[in-house]
Design an enzyme around this catalytic site. Sequence first.
Site, PDB file in Angstrom:
ATOM      1  N   SER A  34      38.928  15.845   4.184  1.00  0.00           N
ATOM      2  CA  SER A  34      39.772  16.994   4.310  1.00  0.00           C
ATOM      3  C   SER A  34      39.792  17.761   5.457  1.00  0.00           C
ATOM      4  O   SER A  34      40.364  18.686   5.860  1.00  0.00           O
ATOM      5  CB  SER A  34      39.412  17.850   3.041  1.00  0.00           C
ATOM      6  OG  SER A  34      37.805  17.977   3.121  1.00  0.00           O
ATOM      7  N   ASP A 342      37.373  28.534   3.754  1.00  0.00           N
ATOM      8  CA  ASP A 342      37.704  28.744   2.493  1.00  0.00           C
ATOM      9  C   ASP A 342      36.672  28.167   1.732  1.00  0.00           C
ATOM     10  O   ASP A 342      36.744  27.999   0.351  1.00  0.00           O
ATOM     11  CB  ASP A 342      39.121  27.651   1.890  1.00  0.00           C
ATOM     12  CG  ASP A 342      38.531  26.352   2.260  1.00  0.00           C
ATOM     13  OD1 ASP A 342      37.707  25.917   2.675  1.00  0.00           O
ATOM     14  OD2 ASP A 342      39.748  25.420   1.831  1.00  0.00           O
ATOM     15  N   HIS A 345      35.915  23.971   4.061  1.00  0.00           N
ATOM     16  CA  HIS A 345      36.451  23.859   5.271  1.00  0.00           C
ATOM     17  C   HIS A 345      36.293  25.078   6.214  1.00  0.00           C
ATOM     18  O   HIS A 345      35.952  26.030   5.889  1.00  0.00           O
ATOM     19  CB  HIS A 345      37.814  23.399   4.946  1.00  0.00           C
ATOM     20  CG  HIS A 345      37.871  22.509   3.963  1.00  0.00           C
ATOM     21  ND1 HIS A 345      38.091  22.633   2.383  1.00  0.00           N
ATOM     22  CD2 HIS A 345      37.885  21.314   3.896  1.00  0.00           C
ATOM     23  CE1 HIS A 345      38.232  21.720   1.796  1.00  0.00           C
ATOM     24  NE2 HIS A 345      37.981  20.796   2.742  1.00  0.00           N
TER      25      HIS A 345
END
Length: 372
Positions: A34, A342, A345
């Site tokens: 991610s 968040d 990340h």
Amino acid sequence: MRHKDLCLQTLLLLWSFSCSIELDYTSIFSFGDSYTDTGNFVIISGPTTPELAMTKPPYGMTFFGHPTGRISDGRLIIDFIAEALGLPLLPPSFAANRSFEQGANFATAGGTALDRTFFVVNNYTVLSPFNISLRDQLRWFDGMKPSLCAGTPGGCRGFFSKSLFVVGELGWNDYASVLLAGGGAGEARSVTPQVVSMICAGTQKLIEDGARTVVVSGISPMGCTSGNLVLFASSSEEDYEPDTGCLKSLNLLSMEHNQLLREALTQLRGRNPGVRIIYGDFYTPLAELAATPRRFGIDGEDGALRACCGGGGGRYNFNLSSACGMEGVTACDDPSSYVNWDGVHLTEAAYHHVADGWLWGPYAQPTVLSSA
Ligand SMILES: *[C@@H]1O[C@H](CO)[C@@H](O)[C@H](O)[C@H]1NC(C)=O
Ligand SMILES: *[C@@H]1O[C@H](CO)[C@@H](O)[C@H](O)[C@H]1NC(C)=O
Ligand SMILES: *[C@@H]1O[C@H](CO)[C@@H](O)[C@H](O)[C@H]1NC(C)=O
Ligand SMILES: *[C@@H]1O[C@H](CO)[C@@H](O)[C@H](O)[C@H]1NC(C)=O
């Protein structure tokens, strides 16, 4: 006088010539999770999956103005690299109707170095419903070759010799899988040799496919991210690094992974003379941001460890049941003064800082991406 001017001009010409030629990659191929995904996970999940947080505002608020499947407020490290090399932002490899001649991004959120079965048979927390490990991503890469380069002069090896390959970050999810199953940092550390050897095997495969320049990313300090600071909180001050406020045991895990990876890359360079294998340091820049945030324009009060987007409030602003992208959850006014986006990340600002360090120094070894 005239002669001297000419000399100077020639020198300048040579200098600019050598600068541009080193940056002359014709494409980029990238693998990871991610931290690097530019949309694959959203595509793979398909329209039938319950709505994903990352497809909601404020994801993408800073740069794109709308969610793109990137798990940040804007661009990622791989985007800044593409921009600096004069190439288009990498399309996710599963994008429909896109040309991959200038590169493709196989990275998928939740991606692991080790295969999904490893986590299943060891009773670790299986983070992804899909097979999206490095081996799977390399298989997708192989599947793309016939349409990409099989018919080009020099074939795929010739094509890839002019490409930049970026492997990672990978390992974060492998360790998270062990940690979330209650294994603790000690058990997670026992997995590092397998994780690192998988990353190196993948890198070696790319070299055999023709890669001449590969950047292999280390992992970030896992103890500095808001989500981990909440999920693995300790009541003992001793468990936190005094200078950063990050969790010691998780940062040790990251450091151990990175140390093993660097040693393995040294061996890989020995086996592949003439191939540039660059270690991208993802740890140092973030540790520095956490230790001296104001030096980098980060909000010194809470911007180093507190998530910009979240509904948890408190010191770290992270709560699994009211996370970024969920109904009613808001972002900070100025993401550029935060490191964490968040909970897991990073903000575009943090990614930009790391990318610049890989491109021009000081966070790439033994050489920066922008030089020979
Ligand atoms: C891709 O192209 C085909 C044929 O031109 C078209 O039917 C399809 O809708 C396109 N898909 C997307 C996602 O744009
Ligand atoms: C995983 O859990 C199953 C069921 O509880 C058990 O039979 C098995 O031995 C466990 N495997 C490992 C590697 O711990
Ligand atoms: C993932 O791969 C394993 C091993 O090949 C397979 O057994 C499993 O069905 C796959 N899972 C999914 C969701 O595709
Ligand atoms: C986390 O969010 C849930 C749902 O909004 C809320 O009920 C809970 O009180 C929150 N927990 C904390 C520690 O803020």
